[in-house]
Scaffold this motif. Sequence first.
Motif, PDB file in Angstrom:
ATOM      1  N   VAL A   1       0.842  -1.193   0.000  1.00  0.00           N
ATOM      2  CA  VAL A   1       0.000   0.000   0.000  1.00  0.00           C
ATOM      3  C   VAL A   1       0.879   1.246   0.000  1.00  0.00           C
ATOM      4  O   VAL A   1       1.911   1.290   0.674  1.00  0.00           O
ATOM      5  N   SER A   2       0.461   2.266  -0.751  1.00  0.00           N
ATOM      6  CA  SER A   2       1.103   3.579  -0.680  1.00  0.00           C
ATOM      7  C   SER A   2       0.033   4.633  -0.450  1.00  0.00           C
ATOM      8  O   SER A   2      -1.160   4.393  -0.681  1.00  0.00           O
ATOM      9  N   LEU A   3       0.452   5.815   0.000  1.00  0.00           N
ATOM     10  CA  LEU A   3      -0.510   6.909   0.188  1.00  0.00           C
ATOM     11  C   LEU A   3      -1.148   7.290  -1.142  1.00  0.00           C
ATOM     12  O   LEU A   3      -2.354   7.536  -1.219  1.00  0.00           O
ATOM     13  N   ASN A   4      -0.345   7.329  -2.202  1.00  0.00           N
ATOM     14  CA  ASN A   4      -0.893   7.689  -3.515  1.00  0.00           C
ATOM     15  C   ASN A   4      -1.954   6.702  -3.992  1.00  0.00           C
ATOM     16  O   ASN A   4      -2.867   7.085  -4.727  1.00  0.00           O
ATOM     17  N   ASP A   5      -1.834   5.444  -3.583  1.00  0.00           N
ATOM     18  CA  ASP A   5      -2.862   4.460  -3.963  1.00  0.00           C
ATOM     19  C   ASP A   5      -4.223   4.835  -3.406  1.00  0.00           C
ATOM     20  O   ASP A   5      -5.254   4.504  -3.997  1.00  0.00           O
TER      21      ASP A   5
END
Length: 463
Positions: free
Chosen positions: A280-284
């Motif tokens: 998971v990334s913040l941009n996702d």
Amino acid sequence: MLQAKPDDIERDVTIHTINGSECVDIERYDYLMLRGYTMNTNAQINAYRRDHVSCKRDQISDTSKAKRYQHLQKIPPKLDIPVGLLIGADHPEILQPLETRPAPSGSTGLPFRVRTLFGWTMGGGPSSNQKPGKYVFRTETTTARINLLEQNFKDTSNDQQYISQDDLKFLEIMRTEITHNRNRNYVIPLPFKNEADLPYNRLQAESRLRGLVKKFKAIPSYHAEYRKFMNKLIEQGHVEKVPLSSEPGKVWYIPHFSVRHKQKKKLRVVMDASARFNGVSLNDRLLSGLNHMNSLIGILMRFRQEPIAITCDIEQMFYNFKVKANHRDYLRFLWIDKTLTQIEEFRLNVHLFGDTSSPAVATFGLRKLADDHRTIHPAAASFLREEFYVNDGVTSFQTLEDAKGLIQGARAICTKGNIRLHKFISNNKEVLTSVPESERVESAQNLNLFKDQLPQKRTLGME
């Protein structure tokens, strides 16, 4: 013709039809009451008005032929009046079938009967003047090619792009949750797809920071540049120390790294919102937003139309728009003290350089500022909306008065949003004298405008 007074005029509404899309200003009517023509029923809707409705009468089923069929006897005749109202799918209570009379079993090509809130209608079957044939949805002619070129001057191409459900959600978040703080900055939330809990990734941020510290120890000059940038963020109030309490699952630590400008050679720290932890990334999790960026080709071609040229820049474009307080823990990062021994926790309170939503958020914020203060200077508001490519504004004028007036108006509007419009340069010395020296591009700040030659400056990749 609708005679009522509109409740509001909505700006830049994108209308999509089979013939394409267009962005228009449109009148809105709230609580419009409809009454059935043949039935004593009514309904209340919100409506928009245009000068014409894109619907031809010969596209409506020919009810005069309904009497041929036993199952269509209750269909009223088609009225000899123009189409005045289209009811869309956002009013299912009006359009939903209350009763149906299908064509006889085994028949093909026959119309059917449907009763709605406003009475019986006919669906299917031939229209009044419909003839067999082939239909072409789009052809390209010389005129079409010319119109395509004109789009670069009118900047309609971005308004004609397909708008997804995510784009609509982004716009809804922007329009309903944007506020001001005491310093007049716009406060805008992070546009989440959903705010599901994020994994706790502090260990990842610590690992990345340890790698940076090793480089700091090996290259002291690099450490000095990096720290200078971070100190400036702290001094300008763009970051703050993390409070002691936080909500589990609502915290994210962003690793950071540096990039260097090719021409200016300056170091910039970038928050790595694309860094993944447990997949998971913040941009996702963030909506990237609708691409409302102005056409670069259009901006540059209009820039060359008139003899008096002006360029300027918005200082720290993304940082002008604050993040809603309950979203700031998603923007935590780790930093190290001067001795390179003690880890410190900070969080950003501005939209950051590095997340996928910041360009769309900043563009929306700038246009919102222009719209909110259009009465101060309409031409300057249009300049801020239409002649900026991210943080760079360029335009040209026929007269000195118009050029000076726009500079004054644009700076006045930006002040209303606590935004600094600076780095002005012009090819006309008299225009440049109307700009305070501190707000000119650096190479034009110590010039004798009566004797010295004006400096050259790169603008949007051109010199």
